[in-house]
Structure formats: C-alpha cells, structure tokens
Enzyme design. Sequence first.
Site, PDB file in Angstrom:
ATOM      1  N   LYS A 196       0.841  -1.203   0.000  1.00  0.00           N
ATOM      2  CA  LYS A 196       0.000   0.000   0.000  1.00  0.00           C
ATOM      3  C   LYS A 196       0.873   1.248   0.000  1.00  0.00           C
ATOM      4  CE  LYS A 196      -3.848  -2.368   2.190  1.00  0.00           C
ATOM      5  NZ  LYS A 196      -4.484  -2.832   3.414  1.00  0.00           N
ATOM      6  N   GLN A 237      -4.493  -1.273   9.512  1.00  0.00           N
ATOM      7  CA  GLN A 237      -4.338  -2.607   8.936  1.00  0.00           C
ATOM      8  C   GLN A 237      -4.854  -3.650   9.923  1.00  0.00           C
ATOM      9  OE1 GLN A 237      -3.185  -3.328   5.752  1.00  0.00           O
ATOM     10  NE2 GLN A 237      -3.765  -5.425   6.188  1.00  0.00           N
ATOM     11  N   ASP A 242     -11.102   3.015   4.336  1.00  0.00           N
ATOM     12  CA  ASP A 242     -11.417   1.583   4.298  1.00  0.00           C
ATOM     13  C   ASP A 242     -12.928   1.373   4.433  1.00  0.00           C
ATOM     14  OD1 ASP A 242     -10.234  -0.805   3.772  1.00  0.00           O
ATOM     15  OD2 ASP A 242      -9.522  -1.185   5.811  1.00  0.00           O
TER      16      ASP A 242
END
Length: 283
Positions: free
Chosen positions: A54, A98, A121
């Site tokens: 990422k 994450q 997200d």
Amino acid sequence: MSAKILDGKTLAKKILSELAKEIEQIRLIKGRSPGLAVLMVGDNPASAVYVNNKERSCLGVGMNSYGNHFPGDIDQSIVIEEIEKLNQDPKVDGILLQLPVPAHLNATEILYRIAPNKDVDGLHPVNLGKLVRAEEGLRSCTPLGVMKLLEEYDIELDGKRVVIVGRSILVGKPLSLMLLEKNATVTIAHSRTANLSEVTANADILVAAVGRSGLITPSMVKPGAVVIDVGINRLSDGTLVGDIDFAGVFQVANYITPVPGGVGPLTVAMLLLNTFSSYKILA
Ligand code: NAD
C-alpha cells in the site's frame, strides 16, 4: 469449455496510471499532494507485505505516505491518540488501520475514532450506514474492487443470482449491499450454511471470501458462471492461492479471477481512489 480471466492486475495498473496523471495535474491547483496514513500494529508477516504494498503504491501515484508502525504491545490509548492527530492533520486525507490487530486491542473502538471523511477503508459506522442507505460515502476497498472488475468486463448484474460465500464486515456484507444497489438477487452463504454446494450451484455469479483453499470445487459451480475469488491462502510450500480450485473451476466457469492477480491488486487501487476522493473534498 475454459474460462476467460478477469485480470485485476492489469485493470489496477490502468487505474493507478490514470490516477497518477490526475494527481500530477490537480496537486498544482490544490497546493499539496494527497496523503494516506496506514497504521500497523505488531509484525504479522502477511500484514507487513500488504502495508508495504500500500505504501509503495501510494508513492507510485504521487501520494504522500504517513504510515506509523507500532510495536505489538502498544497501548490502545496511544493508537487512538495517533488517530486523533491524523484526523486533525491537514496533510492527511485517508487513514487506514491494517487488520487484524493484536488481541489486546479493541479494533472496533479504534476504527470508530477515524474521522468518517478520512475513513478510506469504509469501516466507520457512518460510511457503512451510508452504504446501507445507498448514499454516497467511502466504500470498503475489496468489495469496491470486485464491483470495478465486474464493471470493466461488462458483467451484467441486473436480475442475476449472486452467491457470496463469507459474511464478514470487510467483504461479504458490504459487497452484498453494493450488488443489491445494482439489482442483483444476492444470497450470502457462510460457515453455518446447510448444503453449501446446492446454494453455490445456483449462482450466475459466485464470490468466495472465506480464507480456505480448495473450498469451491467444480461441482459447486454452475456451468458458465462468473467466479470471483477474494480468498488469499498461503500453502505450506509458500504458494498463494484463493478459495477456488482454480484449475478445475477454470473448465466450468465462463469468467474467473486468478489468485494472485485478481481482486488483490484492485483492493489497493480502490484504497488510493478513496484517498483521492477525500483529498478532492478536503484539500
Ligand atoms: P473472515 O474470517 O472475517 O470471514 C470469513 C467468512 O467465511 C465468515 O463469514 C465465515 O462464516 C465464512 N466461512 C468460514 N468457513 C466457511 C465454510 N467452510 N463454508 C462457508 N463459509 C465459511 O475473513 P475476511 O476478512 O472476510 O477474508 C476472507 C478471505 O478473503 C481471506 O482469505 C482474506 O485473506 C481474503 N481477503 C482478501 C482481500 C483481497 O484484497 N484480495 C481483502 C480482504 C480479505
């Protein structure tokens, strides 16, 4: 019969190269580049690979990366403090935690502290609520990537029977809502579904998001179906595979995603697109 490949890797490259051009132009007007902060806790090797990926992709399109990697025994309050700082930071347009985080942390509480307009997200209840209401908002990256792939290959969704195997908040549930918005008839199967193969064999479009290699065998797939493999599993020899028996299902399906090179690269591309949409509003 053999299936056509839904090539997520190539599509992701195309999306990212267009995004890099757009950023190059707009950052002169906005006076700064977009910024993404990826937070990682502990040293889970799979997470480290994803985070690295990422961050690299972020720099590759001309975004700034403000990641922070915390030791595995970090206190919840320190992670939250960092999120509050990033929420206020005018250089940061997107914040991603994450997952998974170590068991002593409360991931839900942390996710709820991310400002909804930086929640790239799409896991904040405000954004999930907007998804349920079919309102505009930041959407979860993996389901969004699946939708992009289906759109790129002109896969008809209206009135189609879709079966999603896996009901997580990260993949199965948000994807079901995105497909409903496109008028598909959606069934979600899960670990307690009776006669899974009977359910999957009805699907015009079958999505597997479980995390169990070889779960979907050719006899579970309707001939001519579109088969999307979200699963990522590492075999003992190090090979990465999905949830679908690729070689077998390839002979039955009309379209199939490979693993790697299917949904995975699109997840990252969608993360950067989400960050860019926030940037266009915030900068
Ligand atoms: P999860 O563990 O949260 O959910 C798994 C789901 O599978 C659950 O809903 C469970 O009910 C269901 N399930 C478990 N065993 C089953 C069985 N035998 N039959 C039917 N259903 C069963 O996982 P997740 O976070 O949704 O991830 C699922 C998979 O997708 C994992 O392999 C993960 O690595 C992968 N993933 C890939 C991407 C990507 O970018 N490609 C992104 C996120 C997750």
